[in-house]
Design a protein around this motif. Structure first.
Motif, PDB file in Angstrom:
ATOM      1  N   GLU A 216      -5.754 -45.877  35.860  1.00  0.00           N
ATOM      2  CA  GLU A 216      -4.874 -44.712  35.739  1.00  0.00           C
ATOM      3  C   GLU A 216      -3.570 -45.071  35.038  1.00  0.00           C
ATOM      4  O   GLU A 216      -2.900 -44.198  34.477  1.00  0.00           O
ATOM      5  N   PHE A 217      -3.190 -46.343  35.081  1.00  0.00           N
ATOM      6  CA  PHE A 217      -1.962 -46.811  34.426  1.00  0.00           C
ATOM      7  C   PHE A 217      -2.259 -47.518  33.108  1.00  0.00           C
ATOM      8  O   PHE A 217      -1.367 -48.178  32.554  1.00  0.00           O
ATOM      9  N   ALA A 218      -3.494 -47.387  32.631  1.00  0.00           N
ATOM     10  CA  ALA A 218      -3.916 -48.084  31.412  1.00  0.00           C
ATOM     11  C   ALA A 218      -3.677 -49.587  31.541  1.00  0.00           C
ATOM     12  O   ALA A 218      -3.373 -50.260  30.554  1.00  0.00           O
ATOM     13  N   TYR A 219      -3.770 -50.101  32.776  1.00  0.00           N
ATOM     14  CA  TYR A 219      -3.599 -51.529  33.066  1.00  0.00           C
ATOM     15  C   TYR A 219      -2.225 -52.027  32.605  1.00  0.00           C
ATOM     16  O   TYR A 219      -2.071 -53.182  32.234  1.00  0.00           O
ATOM     17  N   ASP A 220      -1.223 -51.184  32.670  1.00  0.00           N
ATOM     18  CA  ASP A 220       0.079 -51.506  32.084  1.00  0.00           C
ATOM     19  C   ASP A 220       1.191 -51.337  33.120  1.00  0.00           C
ATOM     20  O   ASP A 220       1.330 -50.261  33.723  1.00  0.00           O
TER      21      ASP A 220
END
Length: 343
Positions: A216-220
Motif C-alpha cells: 500500500e506504501f509502494a514499499y517506500d
C-alpha cells in the motif's frame, strides 16, 4: 531562380544517382524553402519531386534516438520520430494522474467531468499541490497543446518536454500514492487495535502492520511517513477522538526491519509452495511474527492476490529492491548523524 540553376550546374558534375541522396539530405531545408512552389526538379538521368524530399527527410528522422520518459508511467516510451504522438501520450499520462489524485485527495463527486485546468486549479486551491508545481503543469499543458495542434518544433525540444513530463508524472504519482495510503490509515482496522498493548509491544505491532501493508506504501518509507503525517494532521484538526487519536511514526530503522521480516516470510512461502498441496497454501500464506516481537494476537495473509510461486517471487523482488534502497538511505543518515556529533 538563379539558385536552382546553380544547383543544377553543380549536381551535373557528380555521379548519379547516389550523390543526389547526400545532397538532398544536406540541402533539404533549402530545397523545401526554395522549391516550395515547384513540384519537380529534373537532373541528368532522372528527377526529384517535393514529395520525395519530404519523404526522405522523414526517413532520416526514423533513425533518431528514441524518446524515453522518466518517472513511473503506465505507458511505454514513444520514439520522437512522431513528436506529436509522443507528447500526446505523456499528456494523457499527466491527465490520468491528475484525475486519480483529484479523486483521492479531494473526494469530489464531479471530478469525472472536470477539464484538466479544473483539476489543477482545485488541487492548488486545496493545497494538495503548490502554486509553483501547478504553474509547471499549466506550462506543460500549453506546450503540449501547441505541439499536438501543429506547431513544428525540433526533436530536442520534444525530448526535453517529455523529460519534464516524466518529472511531473513522478511527482503526481507520489502524491497520489500518499493520499491512497492515507485512506488505508483511515479505513483499515489493523492500525487501530493496539490500545491494550504496552509501549514496546505497540512498536512491534506497528512494525507488523507495516510489514503487512508495505504494498500500500509502494514499499517506500517516504510515502508511509507522509501518508501517516496527513492522517495524523487530519486527526488533530477534524476527529481527535476517533480510533484512539494519532498513530506513532516508525523510524527508518524500524521500517527497514519490517521490510526484512517481509523478505524472510516471502522467502519461506516461496520455498514452501512447491512442497505442499494446494489445499495447504492458505495456511502457508499466513504471517508468522518473530518471537521477540511478543504475542501480537493477529495475523493475516502475506499475499493478497492469488497465492502462487510467481506472485511470491514478484513480491520478493520488490521487497528486496526496496531493502537495497532503504538500507543505503539508512547508512547515509547514520553517517550524517555521526558527522554532526563529531563536528
Amino acid at each position: 531562380m538563379e539558385w536552382v540553376k546553380a544547383f543544377a550546374q553543380l549536381i551535373s558534375s557528380f555521379a548519379w544517382p547516389a550523390t543526389i541522396v547526400i545532397l538532398v539530405i544536406i540541402f533539404r531545408r533549402e530545397i523545401r524553402q526554395r522549391l516550395a512552389s515547384l513540384t519537380e526538379v529534373k537532373y541528368p538521368g532522372g528527377s526529384i519531386t517535393m514529395k520525395e524530399v519530404e519523404k526522405l527527410e522523414a526517413s532520416v528522422k526514423v533513425n533518431q534516438v528514441p524518446l524515453v520518459t522518466t518517472g513511473a508511467t503506465d505507458s511505454p516510451a514513444v520514439p520522437y520520430t512522431d513528436s506529436k504522438l509522443a507528447i500526446a501520450q505523456v499528456r494523457i499520462d499527466v491527465e490520468r494522474e491528475l484525475f486519480r489524485l483529484s479523486w483521492r485527495a479531494l473526494g469530489h463527486s464531479e471530478v469525472t467531468h472536470w477539464h484538466t485546468s479544473r483539476h489543477i486549479d482545485e488541487l492548488e486551491r486545496a493545497d494538495v499541490i503548490t502554486s509553483h508545481f501547478a504553474q509547471n503543469l499549466r506550462s506543460f499543458i500549453d506546450v503540449a497543446n501547441r505541439v499536438i495542434h501543429g506547431v513544428d518544433i525540433p526533436g530536442a525540444v520534444v525530448d526535453k518536454t517529455s523529460s519534464i513530463a516524466g518529472d511531473l508524472l513522478s511527482t503526481l504519482r507520489y502524491k497520489r500514492l500518499v493520499y491512497e495510503a492515507q485512506r488505508d490509515f483511515e479505513g483499515h482496522g489493523i492500525w487501530h487495535m493496539k490500545d491494550r498493548l504496552s509501549e514496546s509491544e505497540e512498536r512491534h505491532y506497528l512494525m507488523s502492520a507495516v510489514a503487512s501493508q508495505l504494498p500500500e506504501f509502494a514499499y517506500d518509507y517516504s510515502i508511509y511517513k507522509d501518508a501517516l503525517g496527513l492522517f495524523n494532521a487530519r486527526q488533530r484538526s477534524e476527529n481527535p477522538a476517533a480510533f484512539g487519536g494519532e498513530l506513532p511514526v516508525l523510524s527508518l530503522k524500524e521500517f527497514v526491519e519490517s521490510l526484512e521480516w517481509r523478505e524472510k516470510e516471502l522467502q519461506r512461502l516461496r520455498e514452501a509452495l512447491p512442497k505442499i498441496k494446494w489445499d495447504k497454501y492458505d495456511e502457508a500464506n499466513r504471517w508468522k511474527w518473530p518471537q521477540e516481537w511478543g504475542d501480537l494476537q493477529w495475523s493475516t495473509s502475506i499475499l493478497r492476490d492469488r497465492v502462487s510461486i510467481f506472485n511470491a517471487e514478484q513480491d520478493l523482488m520488490q521487497t528486496r529492491a526496496a531493502l537495497d534502497r532503504h538500507r543505503l538511505r539508512l547508512r547515509v543518515e547514520d553517517q550524517g548523524t555521526t558527522r554532526r556529533y563529531t563536528a
